[in-house]
Structures are given as C-alpha cells and as structure tokens.
Scaffold this motif. Structure first.
Motif, short mmCIF file in Angstrom:
data_model
loop_
_atom_site.label_atom_id
_atom_site.label_comp_id
_atom_site.label_asym_id
_atom_site.label_seq_id
_atom_site.Cartn_x
_atom_site.Cartn_y
_atom_site.Cartn_z
N TRP A 91 0.88 -1.16 0.00
CA TRP A 91 0.00 0.00 0.00
C TRP A 91 0.92 1.21 0.00
O TRP A 91 1.78 1.35 0.88
N VAL A 92 0.76 2.08 -1.01
CA VAL A 92 1.55 3.30 -1.10
C VAL A 92 0.60 4.44 -1.42
O VAL A 92 -0.18 4.35 -2.38
N SER A 93 0.66 5.49 -0.60
CA SER A 93 -0.16 6.67 -0.84
C SER A 93 0.48 7.88 -0.18
O SER A 93 1.46 7.75 0.55
N THR A 94 -0.10 9.02 -0.41
CA THR A 94 0.36 10.22 0.27
C THR A 94 -0.31 10.30 1.64
O THR A 94 -1.37 9.67 1.85
N VAL A 97 -4.00 11.35 1.19
CA VAL A 97 -4.89 10.27 0.75
C VAL A 97 -5.16 9.32 1.90
O VAL A 97 -6.30 8.92 2.13
N GLU A 98 -4.13 8.99 2.66
CA GLU A 98 -4.29 8.10 3.81
C GLU A 98 -5.30 8.67 4.81
O GLU A 98 -6.15 7.96 5.33
N ALA A 99 -5.23 9.97 5.05
CA ALA A 99 -6.17 10.61 5.99
C ALA A 99 -7.59 10.54 5.46
O ALA A 99 -8.54 10.30 6.22
N ARG A 100 -7.77 10.72 4.15
CA ARG A 100 -9.12 10.63 3.56
C ARG A 100 -9.66 9.21 3.65
O ARG A 100 -10.83 9.00 3.95
N VAL A 101 -8.81 8.21 3.40
CA VAL A 101 -9.23 6.81 3.53
C VAL A 101 -9.62 6.52 4.98
O VAL A 101 -10.67 5.93 5.24
N PRO A 106 -14.61 8.76 0.11
CA PRO A 106 -14.31 8.04 -1.13
C PRO A 106 -13.01 8.55 -1.74
O PRO A 106 -12.77 9.75 -1.80
N VAL A 107 -12.18 7.61 -2.17
CA VAL A 107 -10.89 7.94 -2.77
C VAL A 107 -10.76 7.12 -4.05
O VAL A 107 -10.95 5.90 -4.05
N ASP A 108 -10.46 7.78 -5.15
CA ASP A 108 -10.31 7.11 -6.43
C ASP A 108 -9.08 6.20 -6.39
O ASP A 108 -8.03 6.58 -5.83
N GLU A 109 -9.20 5.02 -6.98
CA GLU A 109 -8.10 4.05 -6.97
C GLU A 109 -6.84 4.56 -7.66
O GLU A 109 -5.75 4.03 -7.42
N SER A 110 -6.94 5.57 -8.50
CA SER A 110 -5.75 6.13 -9.16
C SER A 110 -4.89 6.93 -8.19
O SER A 110 -3.75 7.28 -8.51
N ALA A 139 -6.34 -4.07 -5.00
CA ALA A 139 -7.16 -3.89 -3.81
C ALA A 139 -7.62 -2.44 -3.67
O ALA A 139 -7.03 -1.52 -4.23
N ARG A 140 -8.69 -2.29 -2.89
CA ARG A 140 -9.17 -0.97 -2.52
C ARG A 140 -9.75 -1.05 -1.12
O ARG A 140 -10.35 -2.05 -0.75
N PRO A 141 -9.56 0.00 -0.34
CA PRO A 141 -10.17 0.01 1.00
C PRO A 141 -11.60 0.51 0.93
O PRO A 141 -11.94 1.36 0.10
N GLU A 142 -12.44 -0.05 1.77
CA GLU A 142 -13.79 0.44 2.01
C GLU A 142 -13.98 0.41 3.52
O GLU A 142 -13.32 -0.40 4.19
#
Length: 154
Positions: A91-94, A97-101, A106-110, A139-142
């Motif tokens: 899992w790699v994000s900024t 993005v991590e805070a929004r998840v 909702p966070v776009d998979e891109s 994968a995607r988180p929900e």
C-alpha cells in the motif's frame, strides 16, 4: 524463434474481506508494525465463490515510503472446500490520501497503489488451479473492508 507471449490477466474472483480495527504492535522509530484481524467476508466471481472465514489476519509494516502487507486467512468455497491464502503486497499513498481513507471518504483508486500477490493451498481437486497459478490482486479500501480483485496471470 517466435516473439515471447505477452502476459495477460483474467479476472477470477473478488474477495470482500471484513476487518476488525488494527492493533499497533510497534517497533523502531522509523517503522510501525500492525496486526489487522480478519473477521469474515465474501468471495464472488467466475472462478471461485464462497466466504472469507473469521480466521487469520494481516501483519503490516509501515515505513516512510509505504506499507508492506502480509495477510494469511482462510476461504471456504460454496462447495465446502477450504482454501488457505497468503496474500502479500504493498500500500503506497500520500499522507493526505491516507487521511481521507481513514476518515471513510471516497478515494479514487488512481490516487494510491494497493497491489498483492497471492499463494493458495488446498487439497480440493476442483480448486487445484489456485495452487499452480500466479494470482495477482488489485485492492481498494472500504470502511470495515478490504476488497481485492484477484486475476490469474496467463
């Protein structure tokens, strides 16, 4: 000599894996170790249907450049066969993005990289294909779930 056959992916199934809140184990000042219990879920797709059993979990190591994942849990096919899965990935994000998840937004998979590679064990002849096939996941988180679309690499 002919040109090499390019690889292709074929959708096999999606697992909606229910997760309990993660437990921080800790370790070192530049990384954190976490355990996320797996509590159930569903498996739906053309190659496998069933449930995710409430056994196992995901051990993850978070560092500044991302998170390394190592999950092991059980699937039970609709025909009753039990399948052991070990699913490793990244899992790699900024941080934004991590805070929004984490907030359940909702966070776009891109906007993140969440990929896995799975290995399976079972003695059920009808699911033997899993034990001899390279399977990769997107994968995607929900909220409360990790949803993984598994594809056979041909």
């Amino acid at each position: 000599m002919s040109a090499p056959l390019p690889p292709s992916l074929h959708f096999a199934f999606e697992a909606r894996v229910a997760c309990a809140p993660a437990l921080r184990i800790g370790r070192g000042e530049r990384e954190e170790v976490w355990f996320t219990p797996i509590t159930g879920g569903t498996v739906e797709g053309p190659r496998l249907r069933g449930t995710v059993l409430p056994h196992g979990g995901d051990w993850s190591v978070t560092r500044a450049n991302g998170t390394e994942l190592d999950a092991r849990y059980l699937l039970q096919a609709d025909d009753g066969a039990v399948v052991d899965i070990r699913n490793r990935g990244f899992w790699v994000s900024t941080p934004e993005v991590e805070a929004r998840v984490d907030a359940g937004d909702p966070v776009d998979e891109s906007e993140f990289y969440y990929r896995t590679s799975a290995q399976f064990q079972t003695d059920a002849p009808q699911h033997e294909w899993l034990t001899r096939t390279v399977v990769v996941g997107v994968a995607r988180p929900e909220p409360g779930f990790v949803c993984i679309r598994f594809h056979e690499l041909a």
